[in-house]
Design a protein around this motif. Structure first.
Motif, PDB file in Angstrom:
ATOM      1  N   GLY A  70       0.808  -1.212   0.000  1.00  0.00           N
ATOM      2  CA  GLY A  70       0.000   0.000   0.000  1.00  0.00           C
ATOM      3  C   GLY A  70       0.841   1.261   0.000  1.00  0.00           C
TER       4      GLY A  70
ATOM      5  N   VAL B 172      -3.533   8.462  -2.835  1.00  0.00           N
ATOM      6  CA  VAL B 172      -4.504   7.400  -3.101  1.00  0.00           C
ATOM      7  C   VAL B 172      -5.507   7.847  -4.157  1.00  0.00           C
TER       8      VAL B 172
ATOM      9  N   VAL C  16      -8.579   5.492  -5.414  1.00  0.00           N
ATOM     10  CA  VAL C  16      -9.128   4.608  -4.388  1.00  0.00           C
ATOM     11  C   VAL C  16     -10.480   5.120  -3.900  1.00  0.00           C
TER      12      VAL C  16
END
Length: 213
Positions: A26, A33, A49
């Motif tokens: 991650g 993101v 995301v």
């Protein structure tokens, strides 16, 4: 880029860019993101995301290919949201998004929130400024990196009510209306069998903050 473990990974072609991101541990705390770039030859696809969390429908254009690259850049605009929202925390904002989008990421405002007096604290050219924003009038108000957004919560005490306690079936608060009497309140609260009817205590709050029995 800004991932916990960078390098080469061997994964099935049935996986998507999100699976590759998980394989790399991650993004780091500084990683974006919202602007993750999946590069497949001459083609570059942006992974967001937030969009995936709001609509997890499968996208066929996110599948991996041999020698595909995943690049996580630094996050550009991070704001902190506090106060009367479902999920107060830090959020990354993409270009063109405003304060209404921020509240949407947080699950929207609570019923007791006052969205007409949202406070934004930011540093502008080394000077600390406080701005007030009305969500209804300026839903697209632009945010900047480092902004602190506070959604105030209405904490005024409840007014215009009377309450009943003791030997009644339904104790608690009742709406105050002009002309209401002790008798009509007792009808709503419904006295319990055996309750005394020769005496009751009435507590009244005065305008000066004192109480009277």
């Amino acid at each position: 880029g800004e991932v916990e473990t960078s390098g080469n990974f061997t994964v099935s072609a049935l996986n998507t860019g999100f699976n590759a991101l998980v394989a790399a541990g991650g993004p780091t705390e500084m990683g974006s993101v919202r602007n993750i770039q999946l590069v497949r030859g001459d083609e570059t696809i942006v992974l967001d995301v937030y969009d995936y969390l709001r609509n997890p429908a499968q996208r066929t254009d996110l599948f991996l290919s041999d020698n595909a690259s995943l690049f996580v850049p630094l996050a550009q605009t991070i704001v902190t949201l506090e106060g009367g929202v479902l999920r107060p925390m830090q959020y990354e904002m993409a270009e063109g998004e405003g304060i209404a989008d921020l509240l949407g990421f947080a699950g929207n405002a609570l019923p007791e929130a006052d969205t007409a007096l949202i406070r934004i604290t930011r540093y502008q050219k080394g000077v600390l400024e406080v701005l007030n924003v009305n969500l209804e009038e300026e839903p697209g108000f632009p945010l900047k990196n480092g902004d602190l957004v506070e959604v105030p919560v209405i904490e005024d005490p409840v007014e215009n009510f009377v309450s009943i306690e003791g030997a009644v079936i339904f104790p608690g608060r009742y709406a105050f209306t002009e002309g209401i009497t002790v008798g009509s309140l007792l009808e709503k609260g419904r006295l319990r069998p055996g309750a005394r009817t020769d005496v009751a205590f009435l507590f009244r709050s005065n305008d000066n903050g004192t109480s009277r029995l």
